[in-house]
Design a protein around this motif. Structure first.
Motif, short mmCIF file in Angstrom:
data_model
loop_
_atom_site.label_atom_id
_atom_site.label_comp_id
_atom_site.label_asym_id
_atom_site.label_seq_id
_atom_site.Cartn_x
_atom_site.Cartn_y
_atom_site.Cartn_z
N TYR A 122 11.61 9.43 -3.31
CA TYR A 122 10.19 9.21 -3.58
C TYR A 122 9.96 7.77 -4.03
O TYR A 122 8.98 7.13 -3.62
CB TYR A 122 9.67 10.20 -4.64
CG TYR A 122 8.17 10.29 -4.62
CD1 TYR A 122 7.51 11.03 -3.64
CD2 TYR A 122 7.40 9.61 -5.55
CE1 TYR A 122 6.14 11.09 -3.59
CE2 TYR A 122 6.02 9.66 -5.51
CZ TYR A 122 5.39 10.41 -4.53
OH TYR A 122 4.02 10.45 -4.47
N TYR B 291 10.14 5.63 -1.00
CA TYR B 291 8.89 5.73 -0.23
C TYR B 291 7.79 4.88 -0.86
O TYR B 291 7.10 4.12 -0.19
CB TYR B 291 8.46 7.19 -0.14
CG TYR B 291 7.03 7.37 0.29
CD1 TYR B 291 6.68 7.24 1.63
CD2 TYR B 291 6.04 7.65 -0.63
CE1 TYR B 291 5.36 7.38 2.03
CE2 TYR B 291 4.72 7.80 -0.24
CZ TYR B 291 4.38 7.66 1.08
OH TYR B 291 3.08 7.79 1.48
N PHE C 101 6.39 2.04 1.32
CA PHE C 101 5.15 2.26 2.05
C PHE C 101 3.89 2.18 1.21
O PHE C 101 2.79 2.16 1.75
CB PHE C 101 5.22 3.58 2.81
CG PHE C 101 6.18 3.52 3.95
CD1 PHE C 101 5.82 2.88 5.13
CD2 PHE C 101 7.44 4.04 3.84
CE1 PHE C 101 6.70 2.78 6.18
CE2 PHE C 101 8.34 3.94 4.88
CZ PHE C 101 7.97 3.31 6.05
N ARG C 102 4.02 2.18 -0.11
CA ARG C 102 2.81 1.95 -0.90
C ARG C 102 2.73 0.51 -1.35
O ARG C 102 1.68 -0.09 -1.38
CB ARG C 102 2.76 2.88 -2.11
CG ARG C 102 2.19 4.25 -1.74
CD ARG C 102 2.09 5.15 -2.91
NE ARG C 102 0.87 4.94 -3.69
CZ ARG C 102 0.60 5.63 -4.78
NH1 ARG C 102 1.43 6.53 -5.22
NH2 ARG C 102 -0.52 5.41 -5.43
N TYR C 103 3.89 -0.06 -1.74
CA TYR C 103 3.88 -1.44 -2.24
C TYR C 103 4.42 -2.42 -1.20
O TYR C 103 4.39 -3.61 -1.43
CB TYR C 103 4.71 -1.55 -3.52
CG TYR C 103 4.46 -0.46 -4.53
CD1 TYR C 103 3.20 0.12 -4.67
CD2 TYR C 103 5.48 0.00 -5.37
CE1 TYR C 103 2.98 1.12 -5.60
CE2 TYR C 103 5.25 0.99 -6.29
CZ TYR C 103 4.00 1.56 -6.41
OH TYR C 103 3.79 2.54 -7.32
N PHE C 104 4.95 -1.91 -0.10
CA PHE C 104 5.51 -2.76 0.96
C PHE C 104 6.65 -3.66 0.50
O PHE C 104 6.86 -4.72 1.05
CB PHE C 104 4.42 -3.60 1.63
CG PHE C 104 3.52 -2.78 2.52
CD1 PHE C 104 3.91 -1.55 3.01
CD2 PHE C 104 2.26 -3.24 2.88
CE1 PHE C 104 3.10 -0.79 3.82
CE2 PHE C 104 1.42 -2.49 3.69
CZ PHE C 104 1.84 -1.26 4.16
N ASN C 105 7.36 -3.26 -0.55
CA ASN C 105 8.58 -3.99 -0.95
C ASN C 105 9.73 -3.44 -0.13
O ASN C 105 10.58 -2.72 -0.63
CB ASN C 105 8.89 -3.78 -2.43
CG ASN C 105 7.88 -4.45 -3.31
OD1 ASN C 105 7.31 -5.47 -2.94
ND2 ASN C 105 7.63 -3.88 -4.48
#
Lengths: 301, 418
Positions: free
Chosen positions: A260, A263, A267-271
């Motif tokens: 998680y 992910y 995909f939320r912070y693009f790191n």
């Protein structure tokens, strides 16, 4: 020509044949292998390379060396996610294995309706986990059946998903429910190979049910159990769908697992560089655990 | 043997071709094919819920635009809302990103370095006519990164049936809300709701309270977080008081149940700032929707988002120029007015006349648009939410005091600003 030439020539012919068969076999495997190479190994290797960069969407990656891994070691969220993942695995794997063995033994013999039971027990495996998780979210809600069951047992009637100590057991229940059927099927196949005479002989010798299981059935199940232990551990280390649908990692990160975090970072912070580093760490850990399991359970073989 | 080798060779070639076909096709993007026509693609999402109506709207706009701009061909692709960041991120990484995309302020910092400023494509009168808060929500470092085409607002929405039942006046402030809570509880209602699940955005839940108390998420210069302040503590303490008193639905603090199973949908709730009338109408009935000004502590502020069209093509590129002309056309006052009425949103322009003269609730919401904010875009906005939301949950579930929770979140966020 000496008599001894004959078998040696036959062996050579056999080897040629075997090689030819192997080549044909390879030919058949090749398309699948290439697809596997392109869509499994390729991305996996690429992600390992990304772990050493600061890659984000739409920008040129810069080489960071071990920076992402250093950051990971200093990241309290990573350690908490690792702890949650390990706890989840430690709870899920034994329960799931025990459940698989138990159910396999129950539906092992032919009796009226056994096919139906086997199908019912296998049903969760082919059910969409996201769908199941949505239903279980309701089952575990304050007004859901699970809470009223707890109430009848004299326990607090609260949602397990809202309690930091009970959220993982709740997820374990769903994980075991969704996976035991697969283990059951594998063990069932193995159980069919256990000669009935052995057990009958033991029965005649006065062995009780437990002794028959312990000394005759269990040793036969060992390779299958090893296989299942590895599969279950890998699956537990990678738990994501349940968390994504049921808790979002909450309450207060009590169910925030490694995948998680991967992910969210990816995909939320693009790191994506950091997310890849977490992926590499996860891979190494799963590999180590699998090797240990191989050493412990697979020792005899 | 030779035949086999040939076959093996053929198979390898075929597989090779297959792989090549699966690879990226960078060369194909932006090229319209036939000589002079510049083809551009726009990614849109179901802003108008009915798919046929939505496609028809864009078909009409594309036809009108292409008639005036015969050298440009526009393709509008409508994707689902779900997982749109994953899809867009993957397309960017694969070199197949659209030239124009619909983004909201929450997304803009994530894509900022791939976006071309749109100011130069919009004419000055249009820029001047925008509501300042709409422009601010999609600007970073003084550059406008999207042309606003719509606005939304989450005002306070109260349930007339519940208020009639309890016999209470509608709240204006936090104190009013707290004062109502016990009588609502006695009558079997939650006074309000709070979606605390950590994957729910704080924009619609916690941040409005923070703003109402006079606080903010980041410092003015954006160099640090600012939520650990008296305003932050006041906002979180209000929520803890509501949770401890049993005045809000407990399950919502940690999970996201199906909406129809919530007390909110069942109408067992007084007011909410986290759902808009469109969400509630099917459950409460139109007659029970009462739209009120956002709650006031020090200020009356609501969350409102902006839908904007951003340009992903490289500035200076022919595609960027064509995209700019298209964006300028569809973000005009005339086109956006038609779009927002069809979709039930509001104009990003400061209009002289209401677009909803015949709908009192929408007209009421329209009057509060100036009190709406989506917050200031910040590159760490989402990470900060990711760190703050679990701490808020820890406070709501009684594991930490509001002060400790905010301090811990502030400490964790400090790492982002090294």
């Amino acid at each position: 020509m000496t008599p001894s030439d004959e078998p040696s020539r036959a062996r050579t012919a056999q080897r040629v044949l075997a090689r030819r068969e192997a080549r044909i076999g390879l030919l058949f495997v090749l398309p699948a292998f290439i697809v596997f190479l392109a869509f499994r190994f390729g991305p996996a290797i690429a992600s390992m390379a990304l772990a050493f960069t600061d890659y984000t969407i739409g920008a040129t990656p810069n080489w960071l060396g071990l920076e992402n891994f250093r950051r990971m070691l200093d990241d309290p969220v990573f350690w908490s996610a690792l702890k949650v993942t390990v706890m989840f695995t430690v709870m899920t794997v034994p329960v799931s294995l025990a459940m698989s063995v138990g159910m396999a033994l129950l539906v092992r013999r032919a009796f009226r309706g056994v096919g139906l039971f086997r199908s019912i027990f296998f049903l969760p495996v082919v059910t969409s986990l996201v769908l199941a998780a949505t239903v279980f979210t309701w089952i575990f809600s304050s007004n859901g059946p699970w809470s009223s069951l707890m109430g009848r047992l004299g326990l607090p009637e609260e949602t397990w998903l809202g309690n930091p100590n009970l959220v993982l057991p709740a997820l374990v229940v769903v994980a075991v429910w969704s996976r035991f059927g697969y283990g059951m099927l594998i063990l069932l196949a193995r159980l069919q190979d256990v000669p009935r005479e052995l057990e009958e002989a033991a029965l005649t010798d006065g062995a009780n049910a437990w002794q028959r299981f312990r000394y005759i059935v269990f040793p036969q199940l060992r390779p299958a159990l090893f296989f299942l232990a590895v599969i279950e551990t890998t699956a537990s280390f990678q738990v994501f769908d349940l968390v994504y649908v049921m808790t979002g990692g909450g309450p207060a990160r009590a169910s925030y697992t490694l995948v998680y975090e991967l992910y969210e970072q990816g995909f939320r912070y693009f790191n994506l560089g950091y997310a890849s580093a977490i992926g590499v760490a996860l891979f190494v850990m799963t590999l180590v655990v699998a090797l240990i399991q191989r050493w412990v359970i697979g020792r005899d073989r | 043997m030779r035949r086999r080798t040939t076959r093996l060779g053929a198979l390898t070639v075929v597989s090779g071709l297959l792989l090549a076909a699966c690879g990226g096709d960078d060369a194909a993007t932006g090229d319209g094919g036939s000589g002079d026509t510049q083809e551009i693609t726009m990614w849109m999402y179901p802003v108008i819920f009915d798919e046929a109506d939505h496609s028809a709207f864009w078909d009409e706009q594309v036809a009108a635009f292409e008639a005036d701009n015969p050298d440009i061909a526009v393709k509008v692709e409508i994707y689902p809302w779900a997982n749109r960041d994953e899809a867009l991120g993957t397309a960017l990484a694969g070199g197949t990103a659209p030239d124009v995309v619909y983004l909201i302020p929450d997304q803009i910092p994530q894509y900022a370095h791939t976006l071309a400023p749109v100011d130069e494509y919009l004419d000055d009168t249009a820029l001047a006519a925008y509501r300042p808060n709409a422009v601010e929500s999609v600007s970073m470092d003084g550059q406008l990164l999207g042309a606003p085409i719509l606005m939304s607002i989450n005002p306070l929405v109260c349930n007339k049936a519940a208020f009639d039942d309890v016999g209470a006046d509608y709240p204006e402030s936090w104190d009013d809300l707290l004062a109502l809570a016990p009588s609502f509880k006695d009558a079997g209602y939650d006074v309000t709701n709070y979606w605390g699940s950590v994957d729910a955005t704080l924009n619609t839940s916690f941040y409005p309270l923070l703003w109402q108390a006079g606080g903010d998420v980041f410092t003015d210069d954006g160099s640090a977080v600012a939520f650990n302040s008296p305003a932050g503590v006041a906002a979180l303490s209000l929520l803890v008081e509501l949770a401890d008193g049993g005045y809000v639905e407990r399950d919502l603090l940690t999970t996201i149940p199906a909406f129809e199973q919530t007390n909110t949908a069942k109408g067992q709730i007084g007011c909410t700032w986290q759902q808009v009338p469109a969400d509630l109408e099917p459950f409460w009935g139109e007659e029970n929707i009462v739209v009120l000004p956002p709650l006031r502590q020090r200020e009356s502020i609501a969350y409102g988002t902006v839908g904007a069209l951003s340009i992903m093509a490289d500035p200076g590129d022919a595609a960027a120029d064509a995209a700019g002309r298209w964006v300028s056309y569809v973000s005009s006052e005339a086109v956006t007015s038609e779009y927002v009425v069809a979709s039930g949103y509001f104009s990003p322009y400061a209009l002289d006349d209401s677009l909803y003269a015949d709908d009192t609730r929408y007209a009421e919401m329209e009057t509060h648009l100036d009190a709406a904010t989506a917050g200031t875009p910040h590159e760490h906005a989402r990470q900060v939410m990711g760190l703050l939301a679990p701490e808020i949950q820890a406070a709501l579930t009684g594991q930490k005091t509001p002060e400790a929770a905010l301090a811990d979140a502030e400490n964790a966020a400090a790492n982002l600003f090294d």
